[in-house]
Design a protein around this motif. Structure first.
Motif, mmCIF file in Angstrom:
data_model
loop_
_atom_site.group_PDB
_atom_site.id
_atom_site.type_symbol
_atom_site.label_atom_id
_atom_site.label_comp_id
_atom_site.label_asym_id
_atom_site.label_seq_id
_atom_site.Cartn_x
_atom_site.Cartn_y
_atom_site.Cartn_z
ATOM 1 N N TYR A 104 0.807 -1.215 0.000
ATOM 2 C CA TYR A 104 0.000 0.000 0.000
ATOM 3 C C TYR A 104 0.842 1.268 0.000
ATOM 4 O O TYR A 104 0.529 2.234 -0.711
ATOM 5 N N THR A 136 -9.034 -0.700 3.495
ATOM 6 C CA THR A 136 -8.124 -1.297 2.509
ATOM 7 C C THR A 136 -8.498 -0.838 1.105
ATOM 8 O O THR A 136 -7.627 -0.660 0.254
ATOM 9 N N VAL A 140 -6.192 1.575 -2.087
ATOM 10 C CA VAL A 140 -5.947 1.338 -3.512
ATOM 11 C C VAL A 140 -6.638 2.347 -4.415
ATOM 12 O O VAL A 140 -6.377 2.381 -5.621
ATOM 13 N N PRO A 152 -6.940 -4.995 -3.151
ATOM 14 C CA PRO A 152 -6.345 -5.242 -1.832
ATOM 15 C C PRO A 152 -6.152 -6.735 -1.592
ATOM 16 O O PRO A 152 -7.016 -7.551 -1.937
ATOM 17 N N SER A 315 -1.246 -5.081 -2.220
ATOM 18 C CA SER A 315 -2.273 -5.208 -3.256
ATOM 19 C C SER A 315 -1.680 -5.916 -4.462
ATOM 20 O O SER A 315 -0.465 -6.102 -4.569
#
Length: 442
Positions: A104, A136, A140, A152, A315
Motif C-alpha cells: 500500500y 483497505t 488502492v 487489496p 495489493s
C-alpha cells in the motif's frame, strides 16, 4: 524473530512521468475509457510477479480452473529488496508483467510515475468495493472517487501482544489506554524488564501509531501534495515515546536482530504493539515462550475509544501497457476474494485477508497453541474494522522512512528527539519531492 513485516519502499527514478495524482480518472488525469476493459479473444497468457510464499499454489488452482486465461507467476525478493526497482526498470523498457505485488505505501510512487492501469473501469472491480474492509479499499483508490489502482490483498491491523504470564504474576493489569501502558511500563521496569522495545527503524510501525491517533502524513488534492509529519497527532505520539525512552522504560535494541529475538525469548521484553503478522514473528523468534503470550486490543488514547492503526498490507496491481486489462483484473479479484485462494495464501504465507468474508476463514477461527489456545484473530478482526480509512501514503516513502529512521537512531542516543526527527524528515521529504518535480506545498 523472523522478519515478516510488510514494510514497503521504492527507489525513485530520476524522472517522473506524472507529477500528481488525479482525483478523477486515469493516468493522464482524464476519465479512463471503460471500453479498455473488454474480454480478449482467444486464449490469454498473463505474467504475474510476487514474493508471497506459496502463491504458486493459488496460481496453479486458478490455471486448473481457467484454461483460457493462464497465469505464469515469477517470484523474487520482497518489494524493497529489489522487485520494485525491477518493476520500474521494466516499465521504462516497456516490458513489465501484466500484474505485480505492490504494498500500500508503495502504490503512490507507481501512480505518480503513471505505471498503473486504472482497473476501476472494470465493472467487476467496481462492484467488489463492498467486499473489502473499507480502509483497505481506500488504500488502492489513492483518494480518488472512481479510480482503483490495485486489488487489496492483505492488511496489518495492530493490537497488543503481551506476556500474560508475567503481567499476571506481577499483578499488572493489561493496559487499555496509552496512559495505562506507561504506568504498566514503570511496574515492568521495577520488576527488571522492559514493557516493549522501541524500534529505531520501523518507521511504518510509528506511522501506524500516528494512524491510530487520526494523524495524516500526506494529502493529495489532485494537483499537489501536502506533507505533514509534524501535526498534532504525530507530536502526541512522538512526545509519548520520547518520554518512555528518556525514563528508560523501553529498550532500544535494533529490531529484527538476534539481540532483539533474545530480548523477547528471554522475557526481558514483555509486549509488542504490532500487526497481525507479528504473531508468527514472535512464535519463530521466541520459541521458548510458547503458551505464555496473549493478544489484547491496542491501547487507546482516550478511554472507551475503539481505534486501531495498521502496519503493512499489499495489493495486486495491473501495470500500464497490459494487453489484457479485463483478464488481469479478473485474476487479481479471484486471487484476493475467493475462499480457496485466501485459504491457500493464509496457510502458506499467513496472509491476513483484506476482504470482510476472508476475516472469517475457518483457519482464522481456531485457537492458536502458541498463544495458549486463544483465538487471537478475533482481536485482529475487530481491529481491522477500526482502522481510519482516510490515511494516505506519500510518493517517496523509502526516502521518508530512511530519513526519519536516521533521526530516530540519533534520538535514542540522546542526540535530538523523535519530534526533531519528524521535523527534519518532513523537510527532506519536501525537498526530495521538489527535486523529482512532484508538486508539493511548502
Amino acid at each position: 524473530m523472523q522478519h515478516m513485516k510488510r514494510a514497503a519502499g521504492v527507489v525513485l527514478l530520476a524522472t517522473l512521468a506524472l507529477a500528481g495524482c488525479s482525483a478523477t480518472g486515469g493516468g493522464d488525469g482524464t476519465a479512463a475509457d471503460a471500453d479498455a476493459c473488454k474480454p480478449s479473444t482467444g486464449k490469454v497468457d498473463l505474467e504475474f510477479t510476487s514474493w508471497i510464499p506459496g502463491i504458486e499454489d493459488a496460481v496453479a488452482l486458478w490455471n486448473s480452473e481457467n484454461p483460457d486465461i493462464q497465469v505464469k507467476v515469477q517470484t523474487g525478493p520482497n518489494g524493497n529488496s529489489g522487485t520494485y526497482q525491477n518493476f520500474f526498470n521494466q516499465l521504462k523498457a516497456g516490458n513489465a508483467p501484466d500484474l505485480g505485488q505492490i504494498e500500500y505505501d508503495a502504490l503512490p510512487n507507481f501512480r505518480v510515475q503513471d505505471g498503473l492501469e486504472d482497473i476501476g473501469v472494470c465493472s467487476e472491480v467496481a462492484a467488489a468495493k463492498d467486499s473489502f474492509v473499507p480502509w483497505t479499499w481506500g488504500q488502492v483508490t489513492l483518494g480518488t472517487d472512481e479510480s482503483v489502482y490495485g486489488v487489496p490483498q492483505d492488511s496489518g491491523p495492530m493490537a497488543l501482544f503481551y506476556r500474560s504470564d508475567l503481567f499476571e504474576a506481577n499483578n499488572i493489569p493489561v493496559p487499555t489506554t496509552w496512559a495505562e501502558y506507561k504506568d504498566a511500563a514503570k511496574k515492568v521496569r521495577a520488576a527488571g524488564g522492559y514493557i516493549t522495545n522501541f524500534s529505531q527503524s520501523d518507521i511504518n510501525q510509528f506511522a501506524g501509531f500516528v494512524w491510530q491517533a487520526d494523524g495524516q502524513w500526506f494529502q493529495n488534492n489532485g494537483d499537489e501534495w501536502t506533507v505533514d509529519l509534524t501535526g498534532d497527532a504525530s507530536k502526541q505520539v512522538a512526545d509519548y515515546w520520547q518520554e518512555l525512552i528518556d525514563e528508560d522504560l523501553v529498550s532500544t535494541v535494533p529490531a529484527w536482530t538476534d539481540e532483539w529475538n533474545n530480548a523477547y525469548n528471554s522475557g526481558n521484553v514483555w509486549s509488542w504493539n504490532s500487526a497481525v503478522w507479528g504473531a508468527n514473528s514472535i512464535a519463530s523468534g521466541a520459541p521458548d515462550t510458547a503458551g505464555k503470550w496473549s493478544v489484547a486490543p491496542a491501547p487507546q488514547w482516550n478511554a472507551g475509544e475503539e481505534k486501531a492503526g495498521n502496519w503493512g498490507g499489499s495489493s495486486v496491481a495491473v501495470f500500464k501497457g497490459t494487453d489484457h486489462l479485463y483478464e488481469a483484473s479478473k485474476f487479481a479479484l479471484w486471487l484476493n476474494t475467493s475462499d480457496e485462494s485466501l485459504t491457500l495464501l493464509n496457510k502458506s504465507a499467513n496472509i491476513y485477508p483484506a476482504t470482510t468474508e476472508g476475516l472469517t476463514l475457518p483457519s482464522l477461527q481456531e485457537g492458536v497453541e502458541f498463544y495458549g489456545g486463544q483465538k487471537i484473530y478475533d482481536v485482529f478482526a475487530d481491529a481491522a474494522t477500526q482502522v481510519n480509512p482516510d490515511f494516505v501514503w506519500g510518493p517517496t516513502m523509502t526516502q521518508t522512512y530512511a530519513d526519519v529512521s536516521d533521526g530516530f537512531k540519533a534520538a535514542v542516543t540522546g542526540d535530538g528527539t523523535l519530534f526533531d526527527a519528524l521535523t527534519d524528515g518532513q523537510k527532506s521529504t519536501i525537498d526530495a519531492m521538489k527535486a523529482q518535480s512532484i508538486p508539493v506545498k511548502g
